[in-house]
Design an enzyme around this catalytic site. Structure first.
Site, PDB file in Angstrom:
ATOM      1  N   SER A 206      55.241 -15.365-111.234  1.00  0.00           N
ATOM      2  CA  SER A 206      55.560 -14.190-110.603  1.00  0.00           C
ATOM      3  C   SER A 206      54.618 -13.593-109.492  1.00  0.00           C
ATOM      4  O   SER A 206      54.594 -14.296-108.574  1.00  0.00           O
ATOM      5  CB  SER A 206      55.862 -13.163-111.815  1.00  0.00           C
ATOM      6  OG  SER A 206      54.630 -12.762-112.317  1.00  0.00           O
ATOM      7  N   VAL A 528      60.467 -10.109-103.397  1.00  0.00           N
ATOM      8  CA  VAL A 528      60.503 -10.727-104.567  1.00  0.00           C
ATOM      9  C   VAL A 528      59.269 -10.628-105.130  1.00  0.00           C
ATOM     10  O   VAL A 528      58.263 -10.321-104.384  1.00  0.00           O
ATOM     11  CB  VAL A 528      61.125 -12.250-104.307  1.00  0.00           C
ATOM     12  CG1 VAL A 528      62.268 -12.733-103.831  1.00  0.00           C
ATOM     13  CG2 VAL A 528      59.591 -13.063-103.475  1.00  0.00           C
ATOM     14  N   HIS A 529      59.078 -10.760-106.483  1.00  0.00           N
ATOM     15  CA  HIS A 529      57.769 -10.474-107.146  1.00  0.00           C
ATOM     16  C   HIS A 529      56.749 -11.850-106.906  1.00  0.00           C
ATOM     17  O   HIS A 529      56.752 -12.783-107.852  1.00  0.00           O
ATOM     18  CB  HIS A 529      58.201 -10.266-108.634  1.00  0.00           C
ATOM     19  CG  HIS A 529      56.757  -9.953-109.293  1.00  0.00           C
ATOM     20  ND1 HIS A 529      56.873  -9.792-110.921  1.00  0.00           N
ATOM     21  CD2 HIS A 529      55.752  -9.098-109.002  1.00  0.00           C
ATOM     22  CE1 HIS A 529      55.793  -9.422-111.165  1.00  0.00           C
ATOM     23  NE2 HIS A 529      55.107  -9.262-110.038  1.00  0.00           N
ATOM     24  N   HIS A 530      56.369 -11.542-105.810  1.00  0.00           N
ATOM     25  CA  HIS A 530      55.394 -12.647-105.315  1.00  0.00           C
ATOM     26  C   HIS A 530      54.590 -12.533-104.297  1.00  0.00           C
ATOM     27  O   HIS A 530      54.995 -11.555-103.376  1.00  0.00           O
ATOM     28  CB  HIS A 530      56.267 -13.881-104.701  1.00  0.00           C
ATOM     29  CG  HIS A 530      55.306 -15.091-104.202  1.00  0.00           C
ATOM     30  ND1 HIS A 530      55.023 -16.253-105.444  1.00  0.00           N
ATOM     31  CD2 HIS A 530      54.859 -15.582-103.203  1.00  0.00           C
ATOM     32  CE1 HIS A 530      54.291 -17.075-104.633  1.00  0.00           C
ATOM     33  NE2 HIS A 530      54.124 -16.845-103.168  1.00  0.00           N
TER      34      HIS A 530
END
Length: 555
Positions: A206, A528-530
């Site tokens: 993540s 996005v979770h990045h």
């Protein structure tokens, strides 16, 4: 049997005649087979030679004037009607010409005319039957294959799978499809004596630049399971090759986390990178930056005891071996490596979880699994949390697989009792997901809170939807209409509605009308979770001081 010579005097003339055994007499004494044998023998004898002498034809010769019979009035002689048998003895058989007409000479073979006509007619019919469909197909105008427009779930799946492309580490292929990602985790990798080239590859977790092997292996297990069950649907929407590439990227990396070519091992690598709480030196907790720009060392952690992690790695490799059955050598490699990992997981009864008293792991993915399914006793008395499927609790998934075994294969004794217990446990798990039983809390918008209101509830709801949908499909495929929750009966469609409601919530059917899949719908998170998704490609590092928002250092 046969005939005998008898005497008959006619008009003073002595002659001999055969005394016949009649057909009726023979049949009564010996039955039909003997009758046929007699006539066959008789026919062969009569036509083989002339036992009477002279011609078989009746010829009218000139009367000898000196014959003593000249005075006889031939007209006065009684004319006897010859029966069929007598005519066959004295004359050419009546049916000879008829018999000849019943056969046809084809040169190399003689066959019955009736058989020849039957074969000819059958051939003509076969040609007509074959030609008509071909003619009809040729006459039908060709149309282009109908291309179905993708539905909402198909579009969402396309977007969701791209998340794995965004999380890749290592030498990324040109086809990765994420423009703001590049090669990473290559130059700063710690060299290992037993891993050629180091632990390059795999997936980041993540929003961290850390590779946690425990949840990574669980993700590969679930993706492989979904392909095993629904590979044809992935293929129908054009994602089959993509999902296989995602799985192989993960399994190739997991094969490097231990000596997968050996039959026994004494350790396994469990994590790459650390984030120390309150760290004042560069690490994954101190620095918020793109993985492509990491310029600090990332330690590699290993463990001599890891029954939970090793079991999950074995599951990931074993399930992936089924996905890659068409690649015999790779599938075999995965199976052998899975056996090695499982032997390591079960080498001793007195093993501790991989994260036990490890401050670098416990804050993130602390494993509470301290038992294997085959050694679990009294699981029916576990708390409601035992029905929550997650990276830390595989029990509901394992129970469903064993229920699947009982439903489709039904191996019977001595496994029936054990499989029935797990099947019943699956029934109870499904009952706990139903809102009317109040086992878990539900939000006003309709989301089941399997983690009791804790953070990141969507992952648990999605996994419950996956299990519920699978169980409904298992029942439908085996003509099982439903299951019992105590005295109440529910049909399989109840589980399908449950699964759809949770997926729809994630895709936007919620009080905020927000889709939690980036790029899907009209209202969704923009990143996005990045870490790489929230930082400009020119940014090197963002320091995150305690309680601060961080500052960016640019080139």
């Amino acid at each position: 049997m046969g005939f005998t010579e008898g005497e008959e005097h006619r008009n003073g003339v002595s002659c001999t005649r055969p005394s016949f055994v009649t057909k009726e007499h023979l049949h009564l004494r010996f039955g039909t087979p003997a009758t046929l044998l007699f006539y066959a023998h008789l026919d062969r004898k009569m036509y083989a030679a002339n036992h009477w002498g002279g011609s078989f034809e009746i010829q009218v010769e000139a009367e000898d004037e000196n014959s003593p019979d000249l005075d006889l009035d031939r007209a006065a002689l009684p004319r006897q009607q010859l029966d069929d048998a007598q005519q066959g003895w004295l004359l050419e058989p009546r049916g000879e010409s008829k018999k000849t007409n019943n056969y046809i000479d084809l040169g190399c073979i003689v066959c019955k005319r009736k058989l020849f006509n039957w074969v000819l007619l059958s051939s003509l019919i076969a040609c007509v039957v074959t030609a008509i469909p071909i003619f009809v197909v040729k006459m039908i105008p060709k149309h282009k294959e109908l291309v179905l427009l993708p539905d909402e779930y198909t579009e969402a799946l396309h977007k969701a799978l791209k998340f794995f492309n965004a999380q890749k580490s290592g030498h990324l292929p040109r086809s990765n499809g994420i423009p703001w990602r590049g090669d990473c985790g290559v130059n700063n990798i710690q060299q290992l004596p037993d891993v050629k080239g180091g632990l390059v590859g795999g997936y980041y977790d993540s929003g961290k630049n850390i590779k946690f092997h425990f949840p990574m292996a669980f993700s590969m297990t679930l993706l492989s399971w979904s392909v095993i069950e629904y590979g044809h649907k992935y293929d129908a929407i054009g994602e089959y090759d993509h999902i296989r590439d995602i799985i192989k990227w993960g399994t190739d990396y997991l094969l490097r986390t231990f000596n997968s070519s050996a039959s026994t091992i004494d350790k396994i690598y469990i994590q790459v990178g650390v984030a120390k709480k309150g760290s004042t030196t560069p690490d994954d907790g101190y620095c918020w930056q793109r993985p492509e720009n990491i310029n600090y060392p990332q330690p590699i952690l290993s463990a001599p005891s890891a029954p939970d992690l090793s079991s999950e790695v074995a599951s990931a490799l074993a399930s992936a071996s089924i996905v890659f059955r068409d690649d015999t050598s790779y599938s075999k490699k995965l199976v052998e490596a899975a056996e090695t990992a499982y032997r390591f997981a079960t080498k001793s009864k007195e093993q501790t979880p991989y994260s036990f008293r490890n401050e670098l792991i416990e804050p993130f993915y602390n494993s509470t699994e301290n038992m294997l399914l085959e050694k679990a006793e009294g699981f029916s008395n576990l708390s409601s949390d035992s029905s929550v499927f997650s990276w830390d609790n595989k029990l509901p998934g394992a129970e469903l697989l064993l229920a699947r075994l009982r439903i489709f294969l039904n191996p019977g004794y001595p496994y029936e009792e054990m499989l029935r217990i797990y099947h019943n446990a699956t029934d109870r798990n499904m009952c706990s997901y139903l809102r009317q039983f109040n086992v878990f809390n539900w939000t006003r918008g309709g989301l089941i809170q399997l983690n009791h209101g804790g953070p990141r509830p969507l992952q648990y709801a999605a996994k419950a939807a996956f299990l519920a949908s699978l169980y409904a499909d298992y029942m439908n495929a085996s003509n099982i209409p439903g299951w019992y929750c105590g005295p109440e009966y529910f049909d399989s469609d109840t589980l399908r509605k449950l699964a759809v409601s949770q997926v729809n919530y994630i895709l936007g059917s919620n009080p905020m009308n927000m889709s939690y899949v980036v790029g899907h719908g009209h209202n969704y998170p923009r990143r996005v979770h990045h870490r790489g998704a929230s930082i400009r490609t020119t940014a090197i590092r963002i320091r995150v001081p305690a309680g601060g928002s961080g500052a960016t250092e640019n080139q």
